[in-house]
Scaffold this motif. Structure first.
Motif, PDB file in Angstrom:
ATOM      1  N   PRO A   1       0.812  -1.219   0.000  1.00 26.09           N
ATOM      2  CA  PRO A   1       0.000   0.000   0.000  1.00 26.09           C
ATOM      3  C   PRO A   1       0.846   1.271   0.000  1.00 26.09           C
ATOM      4  O   PRO A   1       0.477   2.269  -0.634  1.00 26.09           O
ATOM      5  CB  PRO A   1      -0.824  -0.115   1.290  1.00 26.09           C
ATOM      6  CG  PRO A   1      -0.848  -1.572   1.595  1.00 26.09           C
ATOM      7  CD  PRO A   1       0.447  -2.108   1.110  1.00 26.09           C
ATOM      8  N   LEU A   2       1.983   1.230   0.677  1.00 28.78           N
ATOM      9  CA  LEU A   2       2.858   2.396   0.726  1.00 28.78           C
ATOM     10  C   LEU A   2       3.490   2.657  -0.633  1.00 28.78           C
ATOM     11  O   LEU A   2       3.541   3.807  -1.098  1.00 28.78           O
ATOM     12  CB  LEU A   2       3.939   2.167   1.789  1.00 28.78           C
ATOM     13  CG  LEU A   2       4.759   3.376   2.234  1.00 28.78           C
ATOM     14  CD1 LEU A   2       3.874   4.503   2.726  1.00 28.78           C
ATOM     15  CD2 LEU A   2       5.735   2.953   3.342  1.00 28.78           C
ATOM     16  N   LEU A   3       3.969   1.616  -1.291  1.00 24.20           N
ATOM     17  CA  LEU A   3       4.530   1.768  -2.635  1.00 24.20           C
ATOM     18  C   LEU A   3       3.490   2.355  -3.591  1.00 24.20           C
ATOM     19  O   LEU A   3       3.790   3.252  -4.385  1.00 24.20           O
ATOM     20  CB  LEU A   3       5.021   0.420  -3.165  1.00 24.20           C
ATOM     21  CG  LEU A   3       6.296  -0.160  -2.535  1.00 24.20           C
ATOM     22  CD1 LEU A   3       6.514  -1.593  -3.027  1.00 24.20           C
ATOM     23  CD2 LEU A   3       7.508   0.696  -2.861  1.00 24.20           C
ATOM     24  N   GLU A   4       2.273   1.862  -3.508  1.00 16.97           N
ATOM     25  CA  GLU A   4       1.203   2.362  -4.379  1.00 16.97           C
ATOM     26  C   GLU A   4       0.919   3.837  -4.108  1.00 16.97           C
ATOM     27  O   GLU A   4       0.717   4.629  -5.040  1.00 16.97           O
ATOM     28  CB  GLU A   4      -0.054   1.517  -4.170  1.00 16.97           C
ATOM     29  CG  GLU A   4       0.110   0.083  -4.670  1.00 16.97           C
ATOM     30  CD  GLU A   4      -0.984  -0.850  -4.185  1.00 16.97           C
ATOM     31  OE1 GLU A   4      -1.881  -0.380  -3.441  1.00 16.97           O
ATOM     32  OE2 GLU A   4      -0.946  -2.045  -4.528  1.00 16.97           O
ATOM     33  N   ALA A   5       0.929   4.230  -2.821  1.00 13.14           N
ATOM     34  CA  ALA A   5       0.695   5.631  -2.467  1.00 13.14           C
ATOM     35  C   ALA A   5       1.798   6.530  -2.995  1.00 13.14           C
ATOM     36  O   ALA A   5       1.547   7.650  -3.451  1.00 13.14           O
ATOM     37  CB  ALA A   5       0.578   5.767  -0.946  1.00 13.14           C
TER      38      ALA A   5
ATOM     39  N   GLY B   1       3.171  10.758  -7.231  1.00 14.75           N
ATOM     40  CA  GLY B   1       4.003  11.300  -8.298  1.00 14.75           C
ATOM     41  C   GLY B   1       5.466  10.919  -8.257  1.00 14.75           C
ATOM     42  O   GLY B   1       6.285  11.534  -8.948  1.00 14.75           O
ATOM     43  N   SER B   2       5.823   9.888  -7.489  1.00  9.44           N
ATOM     44  CA  SER B   2       7.222   9.458  -7.433  1.00  9.44           C
ATOM     45  C   SER B   2       7.670   8.939  -8.794  1.00  9.44           C
ATOM     46  O   SER B   2       6.950   8.193  -9.457  1.00  9.44           O
ATOM     47  CB  SER B   2       7.393   8.351  -6.385  1.00  9.44           C
ATOM     48  OG  SER B   2       6.991   8.813  -5.116  1.00  9.44           O
TER      49      SER B   2
ATOM     50  N   LYS C   1      -3.490   4.891   7.684  1.00  5.38           N
ATOM     51  CA  LYS C   1      -2.944   6.165   8.141  1.00  5.38           C
ATOM     52  C   LYS C   1      -1.538   6.373   7.590  1.00  5.38           C
ATOM     53  O   LYS C   1      -1.169   7.482   7.191  1.00  5.38           O
ATOM     54  CB  LYS C   1      -2.928   6.229   9.668  1.00  5.38           C
ATOM     55  CG  LYS C   1      -2.573   7.609  10.204  1.00  5.38           C
ATOM     56  CD  LYS C   1      -2.730   7.681  11.714  1.00  5.38           C
ATOM     57  CE  LYS C   1      -2.385   9.082  12.219  1.00  5.38           C
ATOM     58  NZ  LYS C   1      -2.512   9.170  13.701  1.00  5.38           N
ATOM     59  N   CYS C   2      -0.750   5.303   7.556  1.00  8.50           N
ATOM     60  CA  CYS C   2       0.591   5.372   6.950  1.00  8.50           C
ATOM     61  C   CYS C   2       0.497   5.837   5.505  1.00  8.50           C
ATOM     62  O   CYS C   2       1.263   6.695   5.054  1.00  8.50           O
ATOM     63  CB  CYS C   2       1.276   4.010   6.994  1.00  8.50           C
ATOM     64  SG  CYS C   2       1.895   3.503   8.604  1.00  8.50           S
ATOM     65  N   VAL C   3      -0.434   5.247   4.772  1.00 13.92           N
ATOM     66  CA  VAL C   3      -0.614   5.573   3.360  1.00 13.92           C
ATOM     67  C   VAL C   3      -0.975   7.050   3.199  1.00 13.92           C
ATOM     68  O   VAL C   3      -0.416   7.757   2.340  1.00 13.92           O
ATOM     69  CB  VAL C   3      -1.702   4.670   2.745  1.00 13.92           C
ATOM     70  CG1 VAL C   3      -2.142   5.193   1.387  1.00 13.92           C
ATOM     71  CG2 VAL C   3      -1.187   3.237   2.619  1.00 13.92           C
ATOM     72  N   LYS C   4      -1.899   7.529   4.005  1.00 11.53           N
ATOM     73  CA  LYS C   4      -2.334   8.923   3.922  1.00 11.53           C
ATOM     74  C   LYS C   4      -1.178   9.875   4.245  1.00 11.53           C
ATOM     75  O   LYS C   4      -0.957  10.865   3.539  1.00 11.53           O
ATOM     76  CB  LYS C   4      -3.498   9.161   4.882  1.00 11.53           C
ATOM     77  CG  LYS C   4      -4.111  10.559   4.818  1.00 11.53           C
ATOM     78  CD  LYS C   4      -5.337  10.652   5.720  1.00 11.53           C
ATOM     79  CE  LYS C   4      -6.055  11.992   5.549  1.00 11.53           C
ATOM     80  NZ  LYS C   4      -5.242  13.145   5.982  1.00 11.53           N
TER      81      LYS C   4
END
Length: 265
Positions: free
Chosen positions: A31-35, A40-41, A244-247
């Protein structure tokens, strides 16, 4: 043409965040990679947690400790990358230390990395003078090597590292370990960037100490891209909820790159 080349050929200023897999909680990596992609990474750097990360400051050291407790190893990392590759083409670069790579086996490591969808590698404690075998095997697998130059690097060494790096060079903005810094830039940094520009035939990105939008803008004036690691990791300290990490990550990266916050979800 591989994924790194495609991004470099776009001729734009690059934004490259760094994460430690499975930090701060299990299950957060995908989920973090997707975020990060959604924010815009242009590329993503992912650490290989190691028990003695000599190039890393306390923030990333702590994240490595947590990741290891959460069961991260190379097999897990390659599995996560393969899952990410099902839907995303954003280049992924691993950053690690030579002992953990040699323990896996150099050729086996690169073969598995390429098969899973990893695009390149930074080995923080491997001097370019000792990297001939890594370079040879990487060339066989069309795998990208990124080597580090520092403010203490001579002009001749910058030239050599530019020649040995496959697609681009990583400039360590300051002498020392990774970590947030209040100040970034200054005369010493600018002189360093002038020397890199004069002696590197490859594009180059800047990392270490970039934690604010103004730092990003300053680095982009001199380099082809920026890497943000400790500042992002620090944002996630103590967060136990994946959503919450993702946000937090999405909004932080979006603000650093674009100078604004656009709420996710």
């Amino acid at each position: 043409m591989n994924r790194i080349e495609k991004v470099l050929n776009q001729k734009k200023k690059l934004f490259i965040p760094y994460i430690t897999p499975e930090f701060p909680v299990k299950g957060v990596t995908l989920p973090l990679l997707e975020a990060l992609v959604d924010a815009g990474s242009d590329m993503i750097e992912m650490g290989i947690p190691f028990s003695d990360p000599i190039a890393d400051g306390p923030t990333i050291q702590h994240s490595s400790y947590v990741a290891l407790k959460n069961g991260v190893n190379l097999k897990k990392i390659f599995s996560l990358v393969a899952e990410f590759r099902k839907n995303y083409s954003t280049p992924l670069i691993l950053m690690g230390y030579i002992n953990s790579i040699l323990a896996w086996g150099l050729e086996k490591f690169i073969c598995e990395a390429v098969s899973s969808g990893v695009d390149g590698l930074i080995v923080a404690d491997l001097p370019v003078e000792e990297a001939d075998e890594l370079i040879r095997v990487s060339q066989d697998f069309k795998f990208s090597n990124i080597f580090l130059v520092a403010p203490t690097s001579s002009d001749e060494r910058i030239k050599m590292i530019s020649e040995k790096s496959t697609h681009f060079v990583y400039c360590v903005s300051v002498t020392g370990v990774t970590g947030e810094r209040e100040d970034f830039g200054g005369e010493e940094f600018e002189n360093f960037m002038r020397r890199v520009k004069a002696n590197s035939k490859k594009p180059y990105v800047v990392g270490f100490g970039i934690s604010k939008r103004e730092h990003v803008m300053r680095a982009w004036q001199w380099a082809d891209g920026v890497v943000v690691g400790s500042a992002l990791i620090k944002q996630l300290f103590g967060v136990e909820d994946i959503s919450k990490c993702v946000k937090i990550a999405y909004e932080f990266i979006n603000e650093l790159k674009n100078g604004l916050v656009e709420a996710k979800g």
